[in-house]
Scaffold this active site. Structure first.
Site, short mmCIF file in Angstrom:
data_model
loop_
_atom_site.label_atom_id
_atom_site.label_comp_id
_atom_site.label_asym_id
_atom_site.label_seq_id
_atom_site.Cartn_x
_atom_site.Cartn_y
_atom_site.Cartn_z
CG ASP A 232 -2.19 0.87 0.91
OD1 ASP A 232 -2.13 1.70 -0.01
OD2 ASP A 232 -3.20 0.73 1.62
C1 BGC Z 1 -5.05 3.22 0.07
C2 BGC Z 1 -5.16 2.15 -0.98
C3 BGC Z 1 -4.95 2.71 -2.35
C4 BGC Z 1 -3.60 3.43 -2.39
C5 BGC Z 1 -3.25 4.00 -3.73
C6 BGC Z 1 -3.79 4.07 -0.11
O1 BGC Z 1 -3.80 5.18 0.73
O2 BGC Z 1 -5.05 2.62 1.34
O3 BGC Z 1 -6.40 1.52 -0.88
O4 BGC Z 1 -5.00 1.70 -3.32
O5 BGC Z 1 -3.63 4.48 -1.44
O6 BGC Z 1 -4.03 5.07 -4.08
#
Ligand code: BGC
Length: 721
Positions: free
Chosen positions: A258
């Site tokens: 993530d």
């Molecule tokens: C979120 C994810 C997301 C990623 C990319 C993160 O802050 O938890 O769900 O895919 O950002 O945008």
């Protein structure tokens, strides 16, 4: 594929390998999302394998050309983005789509999202989010399928099929990502990113189940969660990623961190430095480092010093190259970046019609006293009240990719279009938040002038989603006061709720005759709501999550344990003094404009061995005056076990359409995996003994029958297919 991967591999330096494991982010600019100049140089130098947040057919083609023509190894880039519930045509938020209990509709939604997104150069989406959520304070409950692992598993698989199609190499299918692995929804206090501490049984039975379903459906990628589970942050959790996901389940896709998740191992307190964090992440099985650039910058020195890490880098690189191959990028790196297709496949009439159809299927009729709904089309004057009624941006919900609020139909607009010859009056009444009541008088005046009122209440879209948690799930601001004033006008009032989580609304339930849960339905929201309000469509959605009466009841979910002192009004039982222990609206609840009658469930046998199958049949009749859709639900209870078992667990459902007077026999087949659970030693077993089957139109509205299992069995936990 393996020959190509091997041949590339033989040429790659360590830095180029780590480049493939590096994902960088774009920046939004007026011209659209763009990469920084220094990142373009990185593409040329083979230091980046993928981007997130970069799309656009022409622009992705330009970047791809740098990778393919100007970098030494000519390995194409991957473009990824959060395409969560639509790309340009926005569909209902996932929690709403789960309310449809219609996997075919949900699959179609993901399919349309993939068609639009891939036409803009995207290969990869960070969806579906399959996190089970039993705490509505947690803002990300809006992104998942609610509280139940069975419903969550069905929805997860449907979304994976929709995004990935049957051929990943086709230019209109994209790699899906099941996220956030694992138990992200279990955050203490409903605070996003917070600590998770769970029994292994609950982890596996409840939180991992939808991941297993996504894996069985062939999901190409998995994203670890920001949280820790039982003391180990997921980005360093080798036991769950390499051990369970890859090892026990035999899944072979790409694990992408993530956002900055590798770096965050430092504040978690399991790594002292960036190199240490990188080594932990890689060792746990995280292949791609999203944005921290630790793999790229800090791992070379560490990896050179250790055989194990070298092997781990190699495995990760192979997985990334295979994903690129499966997407067809080595055959045609530009297949997804097609300007003509981009123009033709965006916000089409078909896509908007599909979103409206899924939208109306996702609406849940919570209450309809005296059949106030549907409203007659012969009404001459209607009042629409509430700030959210004109908030087209909120209609799109959290994560709306390239969705535009100018293209969305607000509730007010939807109602105006549906009733061209009626006078549709509007008053804001009150903001969603704050304490201003200066609009009340105008709202009451408008209500008094109308024959019926549609009062739109709830949350702005930014009040749910990532890091958007609330300590109270009450209606925010002065909205309940507004409802009291409007209701005292004496006019019939319909409340349409727009919200990304269950709300505690006991006052509304007691005093407002008709309540629709409309969530956030995406681009055509107002049209979908108008279809239901004026009876062009009879609502058939059901709640995928329990609505408590009060925040203090959280966590409240239907598949709870019985306890030794099950709640009852009398004596020392598991209850509250100040609020009934029961939910306001239970899981699976949802009404229709017609009514349905259920016969007693019929079982194909009264006793079975664990390895047999049992067929359950139930007659469902449309006993009302209108055609309607019903979600027939089957629950199961293992009456006595070696560990305690929930009072009820969903094990089957079907959404059916019945004409007035029509009857259907709905059939479910139960197999050993439906009866199984993890015992004290974490073996997945079916134990002999008595089971109760419940069938009905909601978890609290069921008829039951019993059967016996005569011999037990033990099941493996390889991928459930
Ligand atoms: C979120 C994810 C997301 C990623 C990319 C993160 O802050 O938890 O769900 O895919 O950002 O945008």
């Amino acid at each position: 594929m393996e020959r190509l991967v091997d041949s590339l591999f033989a040429l790659m330096t360590l830095e180029e390998k780590l480049g493939q494991l590096t994902q960088l982010s774009g920046q939004s600019t007026e011209a659209g999302p763009r990469v920084r100049a220094e990142d373009q140089a990185r593409i040329r130098a083979g230091q980046v394998g993928s981007f997130l947040g970069i799309y656009g057919a022409a622009y992705t083609r330009r970047l791809q050309r740098i990778a393919v023509d100007e970098s030494r190894l000519k390995i194409p880039l991957l473009f990824a983005y959060d395409v969560i519930h639509g790309f340009r045509t926005i569909f209902p938020v996932p929690l709403a789509e789960a309310s449809s209990w219609d996997p075919a509709a949900v699959e179609r939604s993901a399919r349309v999202a993939a068609v639009e997104a891939t036409a803009h150069g995207l290969h990869w989406t960070f969806a579906p989010m399959v996190d089970i959520a039993r705490d509505p304070r947690w803002g990300r409950i809006v992104e998942g399928a609610g509280e139940d692992p069975y419903l969550g598993a069905v929805m997860a698989a449907a979304r994976v099929r929709g995004f990935q199609g049957t051929d990943l190499a086709a230019a209109n299918t994209m790699l899906a990502t099941a996220k956030h692995f694992a138990a992200y929804g279990g955050a203490e206090g409903g605070r996003d990113y917070n600590t998770v501490d769970l029994s292994p049984q609950t982890l596996h039975q409840t939180y991992l189940r939808p991941f297993q379903a996504a894996a069985a459906a062939g999901v190409g990628a998995v994203m670890p969660a920001f949280n820790e589970v039982n003391g180990v942050p997921m980005h360093a959790n080798a036991d769950l990623i390499n051990g369970v996901l890859r090892g026990r389940w035999g899944w072979d896709g790409v694990v992408v961190s993530d956002w900055n998740g590798i770096q965050e191992l430092i504040p978690h307190g399991v790594a002292a430095s960036r190199p240490e964090a990188g080594a932990l992440g890689l060792h746990a099985g995280v292949d791609v480092d999203m944005v921290s650039a630790i793999y790229l910058q800090d791992l070379p020195a560490v990896v050179r010093g250790g055989r194990v890490l070298q092997r781990e880098v190699d495995e990760a690189v192979r997985r990334v190259l295979r994903a690129k191959y499966r997407l067809g990028l080595f055959q045609d790196p530009y297949g997804y970046s097609d300007v003509a297709r981009e123009r033709a496949a965006t916000l089409t009439v078909d896509h908007q019609a599909a979103a409206r159809e899924v939208g109306r299927k996702s609406i849940v009729l919570l209450k309809n006293q005296g059949n106030l709904l549907p409203l007659a089309k012969s009404l001459k004057t209607i009042a629409v009240i509430g700030a959210l009624a004109v908030d087209a941006g909120s209609a799109l919900g959290s994560w709306s990719a390239d969705g535009r609020k100018e293209e969305a139909v607000s509730l007010l607009d939807g109602i105006r279009h549906a009733m061209p010859s009626a006078e549709v009056l509007y008053a804001k009444g009150a903001d969603v938040e704050g304490s201003d009541t200066s609009g009340f008088a105008e709202a009451v005046r408008v209500a008094r002038r109308a024959e019926a009122v549609i009062l739109v209440l709830g949350e702005r879209r930014g009040m749910s989603g990532e890091a958007s948690n609330r300590a109270s799930i009450d209606l925010p601001g002065m909205q309940e006061e507004l409802a009291k004033r409007v209701q005292s006008s004496g006019k019939p009032v319909v409340v349409a709720l727009m919200n990304g989580r269950p709300l505690a609304i006991p006052w509304l339930d007691e005093h407002i005759p008709a309540i629709l849960e409309t969530w956030y339905l995406g681009t055509p929201m107002g049209s979908a709501v108008a279809d239901v309000v004026f009876g062009d469509y009879s609502p058939g959605g059901k709640l995928p999550v329990t609505f408590p009466r009060a925040t203090g009841q959280i966590p409240l979910y239907y598949s709870h344990k019985n306890t030794g002192r099950p709640p009852s009004e009398e004596g020392n039982t598991s209850k509250y003094l100040d609020v009934p222990w029961t939910p306001l609206y239970s899981f699976g609840h949802g009404l229709s404009y017609t009514t349905f009658g259920y016969g007693a469930p019929r079982l194909s046998r009264r006793s079975m061995r664990a390895t047999d199958t049992l067929v359950v049949q139930v007659d469902v009749t449309n006993t009302g005056q209108r055609p309607g859709e019903e979600v027939v639900q089957l629950y199961l209870r293992d009456d006595v076990g070696s560990v305690t078992r929930p009072v009820k667990e969903l094990r089957g459902f079907r959404r059916i359409t019945l004409q007035p007077g029509q009857r259907a026999a709905v059939t479910f087949t139960l197999r050993s995996e439906d009866l199984a659970f993890y015992d004290r030693r974490m073996n997945r077993v079916v134990e002999p003994g008595s089971f109760t089957v419940f069938v009905g139109g909601g978890s609290a509205d069921v008829k039951e029958a019993r059967f016996e299992v005569t011999t037990g069995t033990q099941l493996g936990d390889a991928l459930l297919r």
